[in-house]
Design an enzyme around this catalytic site. Structure first.
Site, short mmCIF file in Angstrom:
data_model
loop_
_atom_site.label_atom_id
_atom_site.label_comp_id
_atom_site.label_asym_id
_atom_site.label_seq_id
_atom_site.Cartn_x
_atom_site.Cartn_y
_atom_site.Cartn_z
N GLN A 146 0.84 -1.20 0.00
CA GLN A 146 0.00 0.00 0.00
C GLN A 146 0.88 1.26 0.00
O GLN A 146 0.62 2.21 -0.74
CB GLN A 146 -0.92 0.00 1.23
CG GLN A 146 -1.83 1.21 1.30
CD GLN A 146 -2.91 1.21 0.23
OE1 GLN A 146 -3.60 0.22 0.05
NE2 GLN A 146 -3.07 2.32 -0.48
N ASP A 233 -6.01 6.73 8.35
CA ASP A 233 -6.40 5.31 8.29
C ASP A 233 -7.37 5.08 9.45
O ASP A 233 -7.51 5.91 10.36
CB ASP A 233 -5.13 4.43 8.41
CG ASP A 233 -5.41 2.94 8.20
OD1 ASP A 233 -6.50 2.60 7.72
OD2 ASP A 233 -4.53 2.13 8.53
N1 NVA Z 1 -4.56 -0.36 9.29
C1 NVA Z 1 -5.55 -1.08 8.52
C2 NVA Z 1 -5.18 -1.07 7.07
C3 NVA Z 1 -6.18 -1.77 6.19
C4 NVA Z 1 -5.77 -1.77 4.73
C5 NVA Z 1 -5.67 -2.51 9.04
O1 NVA Z 1 -4.63 -3.12 9.32
O2 NVA Z 1 -6.79 -2.99 9.18
N1 CP Z 2 -5.93 -1.07 1.41
C1 CP Z 2 -6.08 -2.41 1.44
O1 CP Z 2 -5.13 -3.16 1.65
O2 CP Z 2 -7.34 -2.81 1.19
P1 CP Z 2 -7.92 -4.29 1.41
O3 CP Z 2 -7.95 -4.53 2.89
O4 CP Z 2 -9.28 -4.24 0.81
O5 CP Z 2 -7.02 -5.27 0.72
#
Ligand code: NVA
Ligand code: CP
Length: 315
Positions: A146, A233
């Protein structure tokens, strides 16, 4: 040297993408350049089957939309195959060890494994015992794919990365860690703005600070002032229980119109997605013309294709 003046060599000396700590600026620039070429080939409808005959296994112990679909489509577009392995359905979910899983997958001619899981040590162990390339598709500590897609998106937006200021607000989580590392190694200015108790891991912060301009603050105005990109986030990452006290502590770090007004006039708003409108970001900001969230999601495809080609393609 900035990414815009870097002359690509078409290779990197790595077998895995685990956390970006061991990647040089040049390695990251290689990925960004190849991603640009693959994106333009894709948009022109030009075939680019650089991984014909290769197979990627994708192990998911957490949910996903973007990561799953972009890796699967990426392998398809590169002429390869992908296997979706939910940890609920394979024996890993019933206690088979990472070591044994790595040894077994190695016997079937798998070329790469993308893994989304909890512990970073599981990703490292898979890489240690497997005979294939391992790509970290998110752990509790890092989300390198990401972060690479995000800096590629900023490169597309600004034409360079040197001195581009990204201010991240909220939980000092896996995204904050990977953005610090990717940004520091590409000449960006990264400012993480989180309240005490939710600031990023001090060891990862110190490591990122060795490579570039990374600061941590709890002052929203200081972080937002002069920012070219505002990033946030979710308050609760996958695997974390909702906690009202944490939500209350993080609310003052919400990216809203006031924060947007503190930044540069043409600032962009970024989010890895999925987002919770009304929590870490307001609807008016995430749905505004400043928002480049879907370009970030789109670029996951192209950046990951570049990563797979550089790790799994012909050397
Ligand atoms: N910080 C979030 C990112 C999701 C793409 C998680 O780990 O759930
Ligand atoms: N941003 C991201 O990794 O999205 P997903 O959780 O949908 O893969």
């Amino acid at each position: 040297m900035d990414v815009s003046s870097y002359k690509p060599k078409g290779r990197i000396e790595h077998r895995h993408l685990l956390n970006l700590l061991d990647y040089s600026s040049a390695d990251i620039y290689e990925i960004l350049h190849l991603a640009g070429n693959l994106k333009s080939a894709f948009l022109r409808g030009k075939k680019h089957e650089l991984l014909k005959g290769k197979t990627l296994a994708m192990i998911f112990s957490k949910s996903s939309t973007r990561t799953r679909v972009s890796f699967e489509m990426g392998m398809h577009q590169l002429g390869g195959h992908s296997l979706f392995l939910s940890s609920n359905d394979i024996q890993l979910g019933r206690g088979e060890t990472i070591h044994d899983t790595a040894c077994v997958l190695s016997r079937y001619g798998i070329d790469g494994v993308m893994i989304r899981t909890f512990k970073q040590s599981d990703v490292e162990e898979l890489a240690k015992y497997g005979s294939f390339s391992v790509i970290n598709g998110l752990t509790d500590d890092f989300h390198p794919c990401q972060a690479l897609a995000d800096i590629f998106t900023l490169y597309e937006t600004y034409g360079h990365l040197n001195g581009v200021k990204l201010a991240y607000f909220g939980d000092g989580n896996n995204m904050a860690h990977s953005l610090m590392l990717a940004g520091a190694k590409t000449g960006m200015e990264i400012c993480i703005c989180s309240p005490k108790g939710f600031q990023p891991n001090p060891e990862i912060t110190a490591a990122a600070q060795q490579f570039g301009n990374v600061t941590v603050t709890d002052n929203v105005e200081q972080a937002a002032t002069g920012a070219d990109a505002l990033y946030t986030d979710v308050f609760f990452s996958m695997g974390q229980a909702k906690d009202p006290a944490k939500e209350k502590t993080l609310m003052p770090y919400q990216v809203n119109a006031d924060v947007l007004n503190m930044a540069k006039k043409d600032v962009v708003f970024m989010h890895c997605l999925p987002a919770h409108r009304g929590e870490e970001v307001t609807e008016d900001v995430i749905d505004s013309t400043h928002s480049i969230i879907f370009q970030e999601a789109e670029n996951r495809l192209h950046v990951q294709k570049a990563v797979m080609c550089l790790l799994m393609g012909k050397k």
